[in-house]
Design an enzyme around this catalytic site. Structure first.
Site, PDB file in Angstrom:
ATOM      1  N   ARG A  53     -18.565  -6.926 -56.863  1.00 47.27           N
ATOM      2  CA  ARG A  53     -18.344  -8.233 -57.464  1.00 47.27           C
ATOM      3  C   ARG A  53     -17.912  -8.032 -58.912  1.00 47.27           C
ATOM      4  NH1 ARG A  53     -17.798  -9.997 -53.180  1.00 47.27           N
ATOM      5  NH2 ARG A  53     -19.060 -11.552 -52.099  1.00 47.27           N
ATOM      6  N   GLU A  82     -12.142 -14.790 -60.481  1.00 45.30           N
ATOM      7  CA  GLU A  82     -11.039 -14.740 -59.501  1.00 45.30           C
ATOM      8  C   GLU A  82     -10.501 -16.133 -59.221  1.00 45.30           C
ATOM      9  OE1 GLU A  82     -12.480 -12.644 -56.067  1.00 45.30           O
ATOM     10  OE2 GLU A  82     -13.134 -10.962 -57.284  1.00 45.30           O
ATOM     11  N   HIS A 126      -8.768  -8.736 -54.254  1.00 44.66           N
ATOM     12  CA  HIS A 126      -9.960  -8.917 -53.424  1.00 44.66           C
ATOM     13  C   HIS A 126      -9.620  -8.810 -51.931  1.00 44.66           C
ATOM     14  CE1 HIS A 126     -14.210 -10.852 -53.323  1.00 44.66           C
ATOM     15  NE2 HIS A 126     -14.018 -10.056 -52.292  1.00 44.66           N
TER      16      HIS A 126
END
Ligand code: 8YV
Length: 313
Positions: free
Chosen positions: A232, A261, A279
């Site tokens: 993360r 993000e 991601h």
């Protein structure tokens, strides 16, 4: 009558289709005013499908007074208020294990890329620099080097096995030592970073790990050290990382995840020794299908039996 299930953000099209077939699925992300919609219809929903990106915070859980089950299409649970769910007796399902291999593959993809300059070399060829007689700078070899893994859970172990396959030495830091693993334990993250050539983050996100990797850890990793993050973005202080990269205090970074993000700290985009992925660690046809099957299976199991297949609580 079909159960009403609320969908907070886009999912794999095949999963959306399967959900829509079984349930009265409502895409909240299509509402112009989601708050007004929730105020009017929140009480209709007993099911909720979330992802790592579109979770269920305390306000969302409050807005759904009859909610019985949350199914997370992902393994990370930092976007779900588990305490609020637990307090209300709401079941929470998620999709561990099925994504371990692809996420671990991505960690090695980033590690090799940033060490050898794969993405930068690709840009070099495309720019015509090679054809013009340019010489691409030498990379760092990975065999014989040290990989420090922060978080030796299921994904961390899959990364460790792969690193061993590349003849790398592995140690780890975790809240506590893990039984039955052949890897050395470092009692602090600082000690792990000082030891490692590559620091790979595979821990959970959320408040307990927020900004664990900041200036002091990056300086412990040092000018020959590389950072890889497939966990993360919140675990890393992105501004501190940018400064360390710009000042040559670490050698490079391979990132799949970011603090905000899909925004990426702009300075990172200008650096050739940083590999940036959007991601995608779990994003293969096979793994996303397995995640879809499990998150659908969790909802189905709950409505059939009162319990999800794989509980996060
Ligand atoms: C996905 C993830 O991005 O599982 C997780 O925690 O971060 C990823 O697998 C996501 O959950 C897919 O919706």
């Amino acid at each position: 009558m079909k159960e009403r299930v609320l969908q907070n953000g886009r999912l794999l099209p095949a999963l959306e289709a399967a959900l829509a077939q079984r349930y009265d699925l409502h895409p909240l992300w299509q509402e112009r005013d989601p708050q007004a919609f929730l105020a009017r219809h929140g009480a209709d929903f007993r099911g909720y499908i979330a992802s790592a990106r579109y979770g269920a915070d305390a306000a969302m859980i409050r807005a759904l007074p009859n909610l019985r089950v949350i199914s997370v299409n992902g393994v990370g649970l930092d976007a779900v208020d588990l305490a609020a769910a637990r307090a209300r007796g709401i079941a929470v399902g998620y999709t561990p294990d099925v994504l371990n291999d692809c996420v671990a593959d991505t960690a090695l993809l980033l590690l090799l890329d940033v060490a050898r300059g794969g993405s930068a070399a690709d840009r070099f060829v495309r720019r015509g620099d090679w054809a013009r007689g340019g010489q691409f700078p030498l990379g760092s070899s990975v065999h014989g080097k040290r990989v420090g893994i922060l978080g030796l859970g299921r994904i961390g172990r899959a990364i460790a096995r792969r690193a061993q396959g590349f003849d790398m030495e592995v140690r780890y830091h975790n809240r506590r030592p893990v039984a039955d693993v052949p890897y050395g334990y470092e009692a602090t993250l600082h000690a792990l970073a000082s030891w490692a050539d590559f620091l790979v983050i595979a821990s959970a996100g959320g408040p307990p790990t927020r900004h664990l990797v900041a200036e002091a850890i990056l300086d412990a990793l040092g000018p020959q050290g590389f950072l890889v993050n497939i966990a993360r973005g919140s675990v890393v202080d992105e501004q501190a990382l940018l400064a360390a990269l710009q000042q040559g205090r670490i050698a490079g970074a391979g990132l799949d995840v970011y603090e905000d993000e899909p925004a990426v700290t702009p300075g990172l985009l200008a650096l050739d020794n940083v590999v940036l992925l959007p991601h995608i660690a779990s994003a293969t046809h096979e793994t996303r299908q397995a995640m879809a099957d499990l998150s659908l299976g969790n909802l189905d199991a709950f409505f059939a039996t009162g319990a999800v297949q794989v509980s996060a609580l």
